[in-house]
Design a protein around this motif. Structure first.
Motif, PDB file in Angstrom:
ATOM      1  N   SER A 119      -0.475   8.264   9.143  1.00  0.00           N
ATOM      2  CA  SER A 119      -0.381   7.804   8.079  1.00  0.00           C
ATOM      3  C   SER A 119       0.916   7.134   7.755  1.00  0.00           C
ATOM      4  CB  SER A 119      -0.399   9.214   7.017  1.00  0.00           C
ATOM      5  OG  SER A 119      -1.484   9.902   7.437  1.00  0.00           O
ATOM      6  N   SER A 120       2.018   7.299   8.352  1.00  0.00           N
ATOM      7  CA  SER A 120       3.361   6.740   8.001  1.00  0.00           C
ATOM      8  C   SER A 120       3.175   5.037   8.474  1.00  0.00           C
ATOM      9  CB  SER A 120       4.064   7.104   8.831  1.00  0.00           C
ATOM     10  OG  SER A 120       4.029   7.183  10.251  1.00  0.00           O
ATOM     11  N   THR A 121       2.373   4.868   9.433  1.00  0.00           N
ATOM     12  CA  THR A 121       2.086   3.310   9.786  1.00  0.00           C
ATOM     13  C   THR A 121       0.549   2.801   9.131  1.00  0.00           C
ATOM     14  OG1 THR A 121       1.561   4.250  11.960  1.00  0.00           O
ATOM     15  CG2 THR A 121       3.659   3.614  11.561  1.00  0.00           C
ATOM     16  N   ASN A 127       1.134  -0.349   4.082  1.00  0.00           N
ATOM     17  CA  ASN A 127       2.204  -0.843   5.080  1.00  0.00           C
ATOM     18  C   ASN A 127       1.676  -2.242   5.695  1.00  0.00           C
ATOM     19  OD1 ASN A 127       3.437   1.725   4.833  1.00  0.00           O
ATOM     20  ND2 ASN A 127       2.003   2.825   6.279  1.00  0.00           N
ATOM     21  N   VAL A 137       7.011  -0.766   6.020  1.00  0.00           N
ATOM     22  CA  VAL A 137       6.676   0.221   4.694  1.00  0.00           C
ATOM     23  C   VAL A 137       6.438  -0.897   3.606  1.00  0.00           C
ATOM     24  CG1 VAL A 137       6.878   2.024   3.283  1.00  0.00           C
ATOM     25  CG2 VAL A 137       7.379   2.402   5.546  1.00  0.00           C
TER      26      VAL A 137
END
Length: 177
Positions: A119-121, A127, A137
């Protein structure tokens, strides 16, 4: 093209978190190489599909490998607890911890339900890819607009300073001639 396991809640735009993968049991006791015993141990990790040929023939006694269906949403376990019971009395004769190793695991994004990133990328979340393999981000629209306005203001200031200097230079040139 990718092939996925069908289920009643199958959606074409989402990848299933259930994937087949190899798991290994290093230094497994010799009597657990029996196919039924090995499948029972593997069932703790995921749904066993089949046993590696080298494991079935006990060609590699240092490691047992089983192909299982594994759910990426579950945290991978690094060990299982094996309890051995006496067949007649049902009493526990011994127990021990067995290490479990997973083949190289890919990541799974909980947001877009695709394998290969977290999810962070996730690009769906906004993103951006900056260079291959690196993700930046995304800034909010407000931050982007603020930066754009700041750059425009700086450019105007530079232009105004340039205009102020020009007449002075021209005036100086006329006086000198």
């Amino acid at each position: 093209m990718r092939v996925f396991k069908w289920s009643s809640d199958f959606e074409t735009e989402k990848e299933s978190p259930i994937v087949p993968m190899w798991i290994s049991f290093p230094n497994l006791k010799a009597h657990f190489y029996e196919k039924l015993a090995l499948l029972l141990i593997a069932k703790i990790v995921g749904k066993p599909l089949y046993v590696d040929e080298a494991t079935a023939t006990q060609f590699l006694p240092s490691v047992a490998r089983v192909y299982v269906e594994y759910d990426y949403k579950k945290e991978p376990m690094n060990q299982v607890w094996i309890v051995v019971k006496d067949r007649d009395s049902g009493a526990v004769t011994r127990s021990y911890i067995q290490r479990v190793e997973f083949a190289k695991m890919s990541t799974y994004c909980e947001h877009c339900c695709h394998v290969g990133h977290t999810s962070s990328t996730c690009l769906v979340l906004g993103n951006r890819l900056t260079t291959p393999g690196k993700v930046q981000v995304s800034k909010t629209l407000r931050e982007e607009k603020r930066e754009m306005l700041k750059k425009e203001a700086e450019q105007k200031q530079k232009q105004e300073k340039g205009k102020e200097k020009e007449p002075m230079l021209l005036g100086q040139l006329k006086q000198n001639t």
